[in-house]
Design a protein around this motif. Sequence first.
Motif, PDB file in Angstrom:
ATOM      1  N   SER A  81       1.066  -1.448   0.363  1.00  0.00           N
ATOM      2  CA  SER A  81       0.170  -0.382  -0.106  1.00  0.00           C
ATOM      3  C   SER A  81       0.971   1.524   0.050  1.00  0.00           C
ATOM      4  O   SER A  81       1.998   1.073   0.682  1.00  0.00           O
ATOM      5  CB  SER A  81      -0.524  -0.311   1.254  1.00  0.00           C
ATOM      6  N   GLY A  83       0.563   5.325   1.091  1.00  0.00           N
ATOM      7  CA  GLY A  83      -0.284   6.390   1.681  1.00  0.00           C
ATOM      8  C   GLY A  83       0.643   7.753   1.798  1.00  0.00           C
ATOM      9  O   GLY A  83       1.706   7.490   1.943  1.00  0.00           O
ATOM     10  N   LYS A  84      -0.479   9.037   1.852  1.00  0.00           N
ATOM     11  CA  LYS A  84       0.172   9.385   2.929  1.00  0.00           C
ATOM     12  C   LYS A  84       1.620   9.812   4.122  1.00  0.00           C
ATOM     13  O   LYS A  84       0.974   8.756   5.310  1.00  0.00           O
ATOM     14  CB  LYS A  84      -0.760  10.565   3.071  1.00  0.00           C
ATOM     15  N   PHE A  91       5.093  10.348   1.109  1.00  0.00           N
ATOM     16  CA  PHE A  91       4.208   9.286   0.656  1.00  0.00           C
ATOM     17  C   PHE A  91       5.319   8.022   1.284  1.00  0.00           C
ATOM     18  O   PHE A  91       6.402   8.269   1.542  1.00  0.00           O
ATOM     19  CB  PHE A  91       3.723   8.678  -0.735  1.00  0.00           C
TER      20      PHE A  91
END
Length: 138
Positions: A81, A83-84, A91
Motif C-alpha cells: 500500500s 499512502g501519505k 508518501f
Amino acid sequence: MDALYTAVATANGREGRTVSSDGQIDLTLAFPEALGGNGKGTNPEQLFAAGYAACFASAMSNVARQEKIDVTDVSVTAEVSIGKDETDGGFGLSVVMRAELPDHLQGPAGEALLKKTHAFCPYSKATRGNIQVDLVIE
C-alpha cells in the motif's frame, strides 16, 4: 556484501516505461486509477509486491528445508500500500504478507515459520525498520 547478481532496470517515471538491462522486463507504467491515473500499465507498488512475494516464498522454502518442514502447498501474497506519510507530508509504503498455509502449519508452527522467514528474507531485511510489514497466516 559480495554481490552474486545485480539486477538493473531503468524507468522514466510513473507514467512511462521501465526496462531491465537484459530486456526481460519492458513494461508500460501508469498511475493506478485509485491515484487518479488511467490504470493502463503496471506501477511500482505492483512490481514491489511481486518481487517481495516471490522472495519471501523462496526464503520460506529455504527456512523450511533447514527445519525439515513441508511447504509444498504454501503460497505467499504481498499487499503493498502507498499512502501519505504523516511525518514529512510525502508518501510511504506498508506491506501485508499473507501466507496461505496448509493445516499442518496452522497455529504456532506456522507463526514460527513466518517469523523465521521474515528474519531471513532479503526484502524483509531491506524493509525492516523502514516500513510496516504485517505477517498474516491464512
